[in-house]
Design a protein around this motif. Sequence first.
Motif, PDB file in Angstrom:
ATOM      1  N   ARG A  61     -17.401 -11.376  24.154  1.00 17.39           N
ATOM      2  CA  ARG A  61     -16.299 -12.307  24.384  1.00 17.39           C
ATOM      3  C   ARG A  61     -15.202 -12.091  23.362  1.00 17.39           C
ATOM      4  O   ARG A  61     -15.416 -11.492  22.318  1.00 17.39           O
ATOM      5  CB  ARG A  61     -16.771 -13.748  24.377  1.00 17.39           C
ATOM      6  CG  ARG A  61     -17.225 -14.262  23.044  1.00 17.39           C
ATOM      7  CD  ARG A  61     -17.702 -15.712  23.150  1.00 17.39           C
ATOM      8  NE  ARG A  61     -18.029 -16.239  21.844  1.00 17.39           N
ATOM      9  CZ  ARG A  61     -17.187 -16.898  21.055  1.00 17.39           C
ATOM     10  NH1 ARG A  61     -15.943 -17.104  21.438  1.00 17.39           N
ATOM     11  NH2 ARG A  61     -17.565 -17.348  19.887  1.00 17.39           N
ATOM     12  N   GLU A  62     -14.029 -12.584  23.729  1.00 16.62           N
ATOM     13  CA  GLU A  62     -12.878 -12.560  22.833  1.00 16.62           C
ATOM     14  C   GLU A  62     -12.488 -14.009  22.550  1.00 16.62           C
ATOM     15  O   GLU A  62     -12.572 -14.849  23.438  1.00 16.62           O
ATOM     16  CB  GLU A  62     -11.713 -11.824  23.504  1.00 16.62           C
ATOM     17  CG  GLU A  62     -12.038 -10.385  23.853  1.00 16.62           C
ATOM     18  CD  GLU A  62     -11.592 -10.000  25.256  1.00 16.62           C
ATOM     19  OE1 GLU A  62     -10.772 -10.707  25.864  1.00 16.62           O
ATOM     20  OE2 GLU A  62     -12.093  -8.985  25.749  1.00 16.62           O
ATOM     21  N   THR A  63     -12.087 -14.278  21.322  1.00 19.08           N
ATOM     22  CA  THR A  63     -11.685 -15.637  20.980  1.00 19.08           C
ATOM     23  C   THR A  63     -10.164 -15.764  21.047  1.00 19.08           C
ATOM     24  O   THR A  63      -9.439 -14.761  21.051  1.00 19.08           O
ATOM     25  CB  THR A  63     -12.150 -16.016  19.559  1.00 19.08           C
ATOM     26  OG1 THR A  63     -11.423 -15.222  18.610  1.00 19.08           O
ATOM     27  CG2 THR A  63     -13.641 -15.811  19.390  1.00 19.08           C
ATOM     28  N   MET A  68     -13.226 -10.347  18.516  1.00 14.28           N
ATOM     29  CA  MET A  68     -14.009  -9.789  19.619  1.00 14.28           C
ATOM     30  C   MET A  68     -15.447  -9.753  19.139  1.00 14.28           C
ATOM     31  O   MET A  68     -15.736  -9.214  18.069  1.00 14.28           O
ATOM     32  CB  MET A  68     -13.525  -8.385  19.968  1.00 14.28           C
ATOM     33  CG  MET A  68     -12.089  -8.344  20.411  1.00 14.28           C
ATOM     34  SD  MET A  68     -11.584  -6.637  20.737  1.00 14.28           S
ATOM     35  CE  MET A  68      -9.835  -6.888  20.987  1.00 14.28           C
ATOM     36  N   ASN A  89     -19.780  -8.705  29.946  1.00 16.20           N
ATOM     37  CA  ASN A  89     -18.444  -8.779  29.355  1.00 16.20           C
ATOM     38  C   ASN A  89     -17.677  -9.920  30.013  1.00 16.20           C
ATOM     39  O   ASN A  89     -17.159  -9.779  31.111  1.00 16.20           O
ATOM     40  CB  ASN A  89     -17.712  -7.446  29.545  1.00 16.20           C
ATOM     41  CG  ASN A  89     -16.339  -7.438  28.913  1.00 16.20           C
ATOM     42  OD1 ASN A  89     -15.868  -8.443  28.390  1.00 16.20           O
ATOM     43  ND2 ASN A  89     -15.681  -6.293  28.966  1.00 16.20           N
ATOM     44  N   GLY A  91     -15.037 -11.157  28.573  1.00 15.79           N
ATOM     45  CA  GLY A  91     -13.693 -11.069  28.017  1.00 15.79           C
ATOM     46  C   GLY A  91     -12.679 -10.520  29.003  1.00 15.79           C
ATOM     47  O   GLY A  91     -13.009 -10.080  30.105  1.00 15.79           O
ATOM     48  N   HIS A  95     -14.758  -3.199  27.197  1.00 18.55           N
ATOM     49  CA  HIS A  95     -15.444  -2.972  25.930  1.00 18.55           C
ATOM     50  C   HIS A  95     -16.546  -1.952  26.144  1.00 18.55           C
ATOM     51  O   HIS A  95     -16.815  -1.544  27.273  1.00 18.55           O
ATOM     52  CB  HIS A  95     -16.041  -4.277  25.384  1.00 18.55           C
ATOM     53  CG  HIS A  95     -15.019  -5.295  25.022  1.00 18.55           C
ATOM     54  ND1 HIS A  95     -14.224  -5.187  23.902  1.00 18.55           N
ATOM     55  CD2 HIS A  95     -14.645  -6.442  25.637  1.00 18.55           C
ATOM     56  CE1 HIS A  95     -13.410  -6.235  23.840  1.00 18.55           C
ATOM     57  NE2 HIS A  95     -13.644  -7.009  24.882  1.00 18.55           N
ATOM     58  N   SER A 130     -14.101  -5.448  32.008  1.00 22.02           N
ATOM     59  CA  SER A 130     -13.899  -6.903  31.969  1.00 22.02           C
ATOM     60  C   SER A 130     -14.533  -7.556  33.191  1.00 22.02           C
ATOM     61  O   SER A 130     -14.359  -7.102  34.316  1.00 22.02           O
ATOM     62  CB  SER A 130     -12.397  -7.196  31.940  1.00 22.02           C
ATOM     63  OG  SER A 130     -12.176  -8.581  32.035  1.00 22.02           O
ATOM     64  N   HIS A 155     -11.336  -2.574  18.065  1.00 17.84           N
ATOM     65  CA  HIS A 155     -12.327  -3.577  18.477  1.00 17.84           C
ATOM     66  C   HIS A 155     -13.367  -3.855  17.381  1.00 17.84           C
ATOM     67  O   HIS A 155     -13.703  -5.010  17.139  1.00 17.84           O
ATOM     68  CB  HIS A 155     -13.002  -3.164  19.780  1.00 17.84           C
ATOM     69  CG  HIS A 155     -12.085  -3.223  20.962  1.00 17.84           C
ATOM     70  ND1 HIS A 155     -12.539  -3.425  22.244  1.00 17.84           N
ATOM     71  CD2 HIS A 155     -10.736  -3.108  21.071  1.00 17.84           C
ATOM     72  CE1 HIS A 155     -11.508  -3.427  23.076  1.00 17.84           C
ATOM     73  NE2 HIS A 155     -10.405  -3.225  22.379  1.00 17.84           N
TER      74      HIS A 155
END
Length: 176
Positions: A61-63, A68, A89, A91, A95, A130, A155
């Motif tokens: 996940r990405e915030t 990341m 994933n 996000g 990735h 994604s 990343h």
Amino acid sequence: MNFLIICTTALVLVFPAFSVNASSGKGQQPHARAFELPGHDAIGKPGVGSSFDRTIEISIRETESGYMLFEPDAIQIEKGSVVRFLIGNTGALDHEFFLGSFDEIAKHQQWMREHPDMQHDRANSVLIPSGQNADLIWEFSDMTNLEFVCLIPGHREAGMWGVIIVHDHLAPKSKG
């Protein structure tokens, strides 16, 4: 004098032929299939065709603040286990999950900075677009400490890395 000229010319012509297979690493992917090469840190081997002892689910996940993350980012595994990593994933970005020794990953990360468009197609890595899932099956045959990372430039620096401790007494045996 002619003998010296002939020997010098022969050396000039012969030495480049010996160095054709030598490499400084520039322009070549370092440590491709390093887990198979003697002298490299033992990280285990692909679990292709093996039944697995354990499934570990990993979320990417990405915030909102730009981090990341892999969750979990620290995993204990029993030596000799075959593990299926199920990586999801959630996000907005693509990735990857790249498994390797700390040394291998440090060198490969530098190489990726120089070749940012390179994509991995190795048994110890998987690309996760994604919103999608991927899995990687790995046999942990040696007691060691490993790292898993996303080596897409920027990343790892944004927090996308984790550690795996493979030991003979830390991780409980689990089925499925």
